[in-house]
Design a protein around this motif. Structure first.
Motif, PDB file in Angstrom:
ATOM      1  N   ARG A 112     -41.893 -70.386   3.705  1.00  0.00           N
ATOM      2  CA  ARG A 112     -40.611 -69.782   3.182  1.00  0.00           C
ATOM      3  C   ARG A 112     -40.026 -71.022   2.178  1.00  0.00           C
ATOM      4  O   ARG A 112     -39.065 -70.947   1.522  1.00  0.00           O
ATOM      5  N   SER A 148     -42.114 -64.490   5.953  1.00  0.00           N
ATOM      6  CA  SER A 148     -41.519 -65.826   4.750  1.00  0.00           C
ATOM      7  C   SER A 148     -41.017 -65.276   3.748  1.00  0.00           C
ATOM      8  O   SER A 148     -39.929 -65.873   3.041  1.00  0.00           O
ATOM      9  N   ALA A 226     -41.452 -66.987  10.617  1.00  0.00           N
ATOM     10  CA  ALA A 226     -41.770 -67.153   9.170  1.00  0.00           C
ATOM     11  C   ALA A 226     -42.846 -68.279   9.060  1.00  0.00           C
ATOM     12  O   ALA A 226     -42.787 -69.113  10.192  1.00  0.00           O
TER      13      ALA A 226
END
Length: 320
Positions: A112, A148, A226
């Protein structure tokens, strides 16, 4: 001892001059001062913690892009001119095809944090295209990879590319699929030849590789955590998970829906659906091969080749 001293020392002074065992155990101010000094020394010495960011994320080396400056770049077939259009396109597209996330140090290109950096460099209508390998992590980790991407790009789409992989495309602005523009651009020599090399023979065949939009990807990712730079657990997984593709590929294909197209007539939709059906049959045949069902594989792949026997990718896949 005290009886002997009483004869020489005044009675009211004697208790203050003697050191008794109780006095030796009593906590004195000097002891507190020493303890505070020791704690302060430990706190000053550390330890300290900070995120260890991969070196490539800190790379600020100049990027040199070569652009053709011949007179042909002054042509206005791409307004206002080819040269001006090239300048505007420099940050309109970021493409990624790194090794699988289980390779050491590569997972940060799927995190991310990385997508946030990429989004910060894009033009308002820019796109990020990320390769999504399928057999190199389990389905839960695949959900985390998608999560993500979704956490950064409010507009995201999923496309098929090759049996063992797919393509994520994300933007900070709505992604419009204008069939007329896509068909026109497909006719450009370099675009057409490049896509034909990877078995995309027409604009309709390209649109047939669409799988789903942001809402469909949300259903797939669900509540998966994520991938982040400080939680890169996927890189500790095995490089390839045997037969994991037989779990993740059907789950992704189940998300398939018709794309929302602009400037598309009924004939285009009909041709696109025919391409999609053939592509889905190819995927079913390949999954039969993974399961060891030779009869089902032979039946489905025969139908695929009957419909598009000249497709270079299909021919390569069956060993022709």
């Amino acid at each position: 001892m005290q009886r002997r001293l009483r004869s020489n020392i005044a009675k009211h002074l004697l208790p203050h001059l003697l050191i008794t065992p109780q006095d030796q155990q009593r906590l004195r101010p000097v002891h507190l001062v020493c303890a505070l000094l020791m704690l302060g020394a430990i706190a000053t010495a550390g330890p300290t913690w900070e995120q260890d960011r991969p070196p490539f994320l800190e790379n600020r080396a100049p990027l040199i892009i070569a652009i053709d400056l011949s007179p042909s770049m002054d042509a206005n077939d791409v307004p206002p001119s080819r040269l001006e259009a090239a300048k505007h396109k420099l940050h309109d597209l970021i493409t990624l095809e790194p090794p699988p996330p289980s390779a050491a140090g590569v997972v940060n290109l799927y995190s991310r944090d990385f997508y946030q950096l990429a989004a910060s460099r894009l033009e308002p209508q820019g796109l990020v295209a990320q390769w999504l390998p399928l057999p190199t992590q389990n389905i839960d980790d695949s959900r985390s990879l998608v999560r993500s991407f979704l956490d950064v790009f409010p507009y995201a789409t999923l496309w098929t590319s090759e049996f063992h992989e797919m393509l994520l495309a994300g933007s900070m602005a709505p992604i419009e699929l204008d069939a007329a523009k896509i068909s026109e651009r497909f006719q450009r020599g370099s675009v057409r030849s490049t896509l034909q090399d990877v078995s995309i023979g027409s604009a309709v065949a390209l649109l047939a590789t669409w799988v789903t939009d942001h809402a469909g990807l949300e259903r797939f990712a669900a509540d998966a955590p994520a991938v982040t730079d400080d939680r890169p657990r996927i890189e500790y997984a095995p490089w390839v998970r045997p037969k994991e593709i037989t779990r993740v590929l059907p789950a992704l294909l189940d998300l398939r829906q018709a794309p929302v197209l602009v400037n598309a007539d009924a004939g285009l939709h009909e041709r696109m659906n025919a391409h999609q059906q053939r592509l889905m049959r190819f995927y079913r045949a390949s999954l039969h091969a993974y399961d060891g069902d030779r009869d089902a594989w032979a039946r489905d792949i025969r139908e695929v080749m009957r419909g598009d026997g000249g497709n270079p990718y299909f021919r390569w896949f069956v060993g022709e």
